[in-house]
Design a protein around this motif. Structure first.
Motif, PDB file in Angstrom:
ATOM      1  N   LYS A 116       0.835  -1.200   0.000  1.00  0.00           N
ATOM      2  CA  LYS A 116       0.000   0.000   0.000  1.00  0.00           C
ATOM      3  C   LYS A 116       0.870   1.251   0.000  1.00  0.00           C
ATOM      4  O   LYS A 116       1.851   1.338   0.735  1.00  0.00           O
ATOM      5  CB  LYS A 116      -0.917   0.020   1.225  1.00  0.00           C
ATOM      6  N   GLY A 117       0.508   2.201  -0.858  1.00  0.00           N
ATOM      7  CA  GLY A 117       1.258   3.446  -0.968  1.00  0.00           C
ATOM      8  C   GLY A 117       2.444   3.370  -1.909  1.00  0.00           C
ATOM      9  O   GLY A 117       3.042   4.392  -2.231  1.00  0.00           O
ATOM     10  N   ARG A 118       2.814   2.166  -2.341  1.00  0.00           N
ATOM     11  CA  ARG A 118       3.954   2.005  -3.254  1.00  0.00           C
ATOM     12  C   ARG A 118       3.539   1.436  -4.606  1.00  0.00           C
ATOM     13  O   ARG A 118       4.131   1.777  -5.632  1.00  0.00           O
ATOM     14  CB  ARG A 118       4.999   1.071  -2.620  1.00  0.00           C
ATOM     15  N   PHE A 119       2.550   0.558  -4.607  1.00  0.00           N
ATOM     16  CA  PHE A 119       2.086  -0.070  -5.843  1.00  0.00           C
ATOM     17  C   PHE A 119       0.728   0.509  -6.220  1.00  0.00           C
ATOM     18  O   PHE A 119      -0.099   0.811  -5.348  1.00  0.00           O
ATOM     19  CB  PHE A 119       1.929  -1.582  -5.673  1.00  0.00           C
ATOM     20  N   THR A 120       0.482   0.613  -7.523  1.00  0.00           N
ATOM     21  CA  THR A 120      -0.805   1.093  -8.016  1.00  0.00           C
ATOM     22  C   THR A 120      -1.306   0.158  -9.113  1.00  0.00           C
ATOM     23  O   THR A 120      -0.597  -0.079 -10.093  1.00  0.00           O
ATOM     24  CB  THR A 120      -0.694   2.515  -8.592  1.00  0.00           C
ATOM     25  N   ILE A 121      -2.512  -0.341  -8.939  1.00  0.00           N
ATOM     26  CA  ILE A 121      -3.104  -1.220  -9.948  1.00  0.00           C
ATOM     27  C   ILE A 121      -4.107  -0.410 -10.756  1.00  0.00           C
ATOM     28  O   ILE A 121      -4.822   0.450 -10.220  1.00  0.00           O
ATOM     29  CB  ILE A 121      -3.777  -2.459  -9.306  1.00  0.00           C
ATOM     30  N   SER A 122      -4.135  -0.663 -12.044  1.00  0.00           N
ATOM     31  CA  SER A 122      -5.094  -0.009 -12.919  1.00  0.00           C
ATOM     32  C   SER A 122      -5.516  -1.001 -13.986  1.00  0.00           C
ATOM     33  O   SER A 122      -4.854  -2.015 -14.216  1.00  0.00           O
ATOM     34  CB  SER A 122      -4.497   1.251 -13.553  1.00  0.00           C
ATOM     35  N   GLY A 123      -6.606  -0.688 -14.648  1.00  0.00           N
ATOM     36  CA  GLY A 123      -7.074  -1.588 -15.692  1.00  0.00           C
ATOM     37  C   GLY A 123      -8.582  -1.606 -15.736  1.00  0.00           C
ATOM     38  O   GLY A 123      -9.248  -0.717 -15.194  1.00  0.00           O
ATOM     39  N   ASP A 124      -9.082  -2.628 -16.365  1.00  0.00           N
ATOM     40  CA  ASP A 124     -10.521  -2.693 -16.598  1.00  0.00           C
ATOM     41  C   ASP A 124     -10.933  -4.146 -16.721  1.00  0.00           C
ATOM     42  O   ASP A 124     -10.482  -4.836 -17.643  1.00  0.00           O
ATOM     43  CB  ASP A 124     -10.855  -1.914 -17.883  1.00  0.00           C
ATOM     44  N   ASN A 125     -11.771  -4.606 -15.817  1.00  0.00           N
ATOM     45  CA  ASN A 125     -12.236  -5.991 -15.888  1.00  0.00           C
ATOM     46  C   ASN A 125     -12.987  -6.249 -17.196  1.00  0.00           C
ATOM     47  O   ASN A 125     -12.861  -7.327 -17.785  1.00  0.00           O
ATOM     48  CB  ASN A 125     -13.154  -6.311 -14.696  1.00  0.00           C
ATOM     49  N   ALA A 126     -13.726  -5.264 -17.664  1.00  0.00           N
ATOM     50  CA  ALA A 126     -14.485  -5.449 -18.910  1.00  0.00           C
ATOM     51  C   ALA A 126     -13.561  -5.547 -20.117  1.00  0.00           C
ATOM     52  O   ALA A 126     -13.818  -6.309 -21.051  1.00  0.00           O
ATOM     53  CB  ALA A 126     -15.471  -4.303 -19.093  1.00  0.00           C
ATOM     54  N   GLU A 127     -12.473  -4.787 -20.104  1.00  0.00           N
ATOM     55  CA  GLU A 127     -11.492  -4.823 -21.202  1.00  0.00           C
ATOM     56  C   GLU A 127     -10.491  -5.954 -21.033  1.00  0.00           C
ATOM     57  O   GLU A 127      -9.693  -6.213 -21.933  1.00  0.00           O
ATOM     58  CB  GLU A 127     -10.750  -3.489 -21.288  1.00  0.00           C
ATOM     59  N   LYS A 128     -10.483  -6.602 -19.879  1.00  0.00           N
ATOM     60  CA  LYS A 128      -9.594  -7.740 -19.598  1.00  0.00           C
ATOM     61  C   LYS A 128      -8.117  -7.345 -19.646  1.00  0.00           C
ATOM     62  O   LYS A 128      -7.277  -8.082 -20.168  1.00  0.00           O
ATOM     63  CB  LYS A 128      -9.851  -8.896 -20.579  1.00  0.00           C
ATOM     64  N   THR A 129      -7.811  -6.186 -19.110  1.00  0.00           N
ATOM     65  CA  THR A 129      -6.425  -5.749 -19.007  1.00  0.00           C
ATOM     66  C   THR A 129      -6.155  -5.237 -17.596  1.00  0.00           C
ATOM     67  O   THR A 129      -7.054  -4.700 -16.933  1.00  0.00           O
ATOM     68  CB  THR A 129      -6.094  -4.628 -19.999  1.00  0.00           C
TER      69      THR A 129
END
Length: 119
Positions: free
Chosen positions: A63-76
């Motif tokens: 927490k505070g160091r890693f960032t997740i991004s993406g889209d379950n609908a786009e599957k990325t």
């Protein structure tokens, strides 16, 4: 379904790396895309994932160091890892869940990619 991950490698402590993943093949009911990791002698552990509502869940250690991004609908899904520490050294796996089948979700993992953080 296949989870294709890219990124990883060797970095010095304090540095950054980015992991990316895309799902391919039959992708019915894929959700909760994210990342797990495993160090020698330990169980595979959740690092971060996207929840159904788009919010993110992180392990306390990142927490505070890693960032997740993406889209379950786009599957990325992408994992931006900053301020890396030697203890982040592990094999990282792109992950997801298929389902639900009734109330059951089935875990899916891609091939691992090695992240090495030198001190």
């Amino acid at each position: 379904v296949q989870l294709q991950a890219s990124g990883g490698g060797l970095v010095q402590a304090g540095g950054s790396l980015t992991l990316s993943c895309a799902a391919s093949g039959p992708q019915l009911n894929i959700n909760f895309m994210g990342w797990h990791r495993r160090t020698p002698g330990n169980e595979r552990e959740l690092v971060a994932r996207l929840n159904l509502d788009g919010s993110a869940k992180y392990a306390d250690s990142v927490k505070g160091r890693f960032t997740i991004s993406g889209d379950n609908a786009e599957k990325t899904v992408t994992l931006q890892m900053d301020s890396l520490k030697p203890e982040d050294t592990a094999v990282y796996y792109c992950s997801a869940k298929r389902g639900p089948y009734g109330s059951v979700w089935v875990d899916v993992y891609g091939r691992g990619t090695l992240v090495t953080v030198s001190s």
